[in-house]
Scaffold this motif. Structure first.
Motif, PDB file in Angstrom:
ATOM      1  N   ARG A   1       0.813  -1.306  -0.021  1.00  0.00           N
ATOM      2  CA  ARG A   1      -0.067   0.031  -0.186  1.00  0.00           C
ATOM      3  C   ARG A   1       0.976   1.223   0.120  1.00  0.00           C
ATOM      4  NH1 ARG A   1      -5.361   0.033   1.617  1.00  0.00           N
ATOM      5  NH2 ARG A   1      -5.395  -1.951   2.226  1.00  0.00           N
ATOM      6  N   GLN A   2       2.112   1.157   0.852  1.00  0.00           N
ATOM      7  CA  GLN A   2       2.937   2.479   0.744  1.00  0.00           C
ATOM      8  C   GLN A   2       4.435   1.698   0.659  1.00  0.00           C
ATOM      9  OE1 GLN A   2       1.318   4.371   4.237  1.00  0.00           O
ATOM     10  NE2 GLN A   2       2.810   3.316   5.531  1.00  0.00           N
TER      11      GLN A   2
ATOM     12  N   THR B   1       5.273   0.593  -4.109  1.00  0.00           N
ATOM     13  CA  THR B   1       4.101   0.578  -4.403  1.00  0.00           C
ATOM     14  C   THR B   1       3.886   0.365  -5.892  1.00  0.00           C
ATOM     15  OG1 THR B   1       3.611   2.746  -5.134  1.00  0.00           O
ATOM     16  CG2 THR B   1       3.238   2.362  -2.770  1.00  0.00           C
TER      17      THR B   1
ATOM     18  N   ASP C   1      -3.352  -5.022  -0.824  1.00  0.00           N
ATOM     19  CA  ASP C   1      -2.518  -3.847  -0.491  1.00  0.00           C
ATOM     20  C   ASP C   1      -1.876  -3.686  -1.933  1.00  0.00           C
ATOM     21  OD1 ASP C   1      -3.278  -3.458   2.201  1.00  0.00           O
ATOM     22  OD2 ASP C   1      -1.833  -4.528   3.060  1.00  0.00           O
TER      23      ASP C   1
END
Length: 189
Positions: A123-124, A161, A187
Motif C-alpha cells: 500500500r505504501q 507501490t 495492499d
C-alpha cells in the motif's frame, strides 16, 4: 501381526497411488508443452480451468502480452510457466525474502525476458520486518500466529507501490498481474 499387515497394505496402496499420480502428470506433460507453443490454436473446446495461462490466452483472444507481473514469485514456478506462454513479454518477478529471492534468481537466470526484483508490493513504500516460516510458501507480512516460525528469524524487507515501480521503470500498462502475497493482495492492488 494384523497391524503390520494392515500398515504394509496401506503403504502398498499409497505407493500405487503415488505412481498413478506421477504417471498421470507425465501423460499431461506433452499436452502442456503443446499448449505453450505459439502456433497451437486457442481452442474454445478445451475445458476451462485445466491451465490458467492457456485460459488467459483464450479469454483475451491472444498470446501477445507485453508486460507480466508475478508478485510473490517465490522460487519462480509461475514465472517459468509464464515465460513459456509469453516468450515476447517482459516478465517482472517480485520476491522480498532474501533466501527465496536467491532461489528465484537462480531458477530463472536463463530466461532472457525475466527481470527479478527483491521487493514486496504494498500500500505504501518503506521497510517492514517479516517473520520467516519453515516453508517460504507461508512467509507473509501479516502476523501468522498459527504458522511455525523458524526459531524467531526475522528479515527486514523493502516495500514499494505498484505506481512507484511502474513510474520508475516506465511501465505504462500491465497485461497480466498475478499476485500471491499471502494475504496482502489487496495492499498490492
Amino acid at each position: 501381526a494384523n497391524r503390520r499387515v494392515g500398515s504394509n497394505v496401506s503403504r502398498g496402496k499409497s505407493r500405487r497411488m503415488n505412481i498413478k499420480y506421477h504417471l498421470g502428470r507425465m501423460a499431461g506433460w506433452p499436452v502442456e508443452r503443446l499448449m505453450r507453443m505459439g502456433w497451437f490454436p486457442l481452442l474454445s473446446t478445451y475445458r476451462l480451468r485445466a491451465n490458467w495461462l492457456y485460459d488467459l490466452c483464450r479469454i483475451a483472444g491472444t498470446r501477445d502480452f507485453r508486460t507480466v507481473f508475478d508478485v510473490g514469485a517465490n522460487i519462480g514456478q509461475t514465472t517459468n510457466d509464464a515465460s513459456g506462454y509469453f516468450p515476447n513479454a517482459e516478465i517482472h518477478s517480485f520476491e522480498p525474502v532474501n533466501e527465496t529471492f536467491l532461489s528465484l534468481r537462480k531458477n530463472v537466470r536463463r530466461l532472457r525476458n525475466v527481470h527479478v526484483h527483491k521487493l514486496a508490493m504494498g500500500r505504501q513504500s518503506g521497510f517492514l520486518d517479516i517473520e520467516l516460516q519453515n516453508s517460504s510458501f507461508f512467509n507473509s507480512l501479516l502476523l501468522t500466529p498459527n504458522a511455525s516460525a523458524c526459531a524467531g528469524r526475522v528479515e527486514r524487507v523493502e516495500i514499494t507501490t505498484m505506481d512507484e515501480f511502474c513510474a520508475a521503470h516506465q511501465i505504462d500498462f500491465i497485461d497480466v498481474l498475478k499476485t500471491d502475497a499471502q494475504g496482502c493482495d489487496v495492499d498490492v492492488l
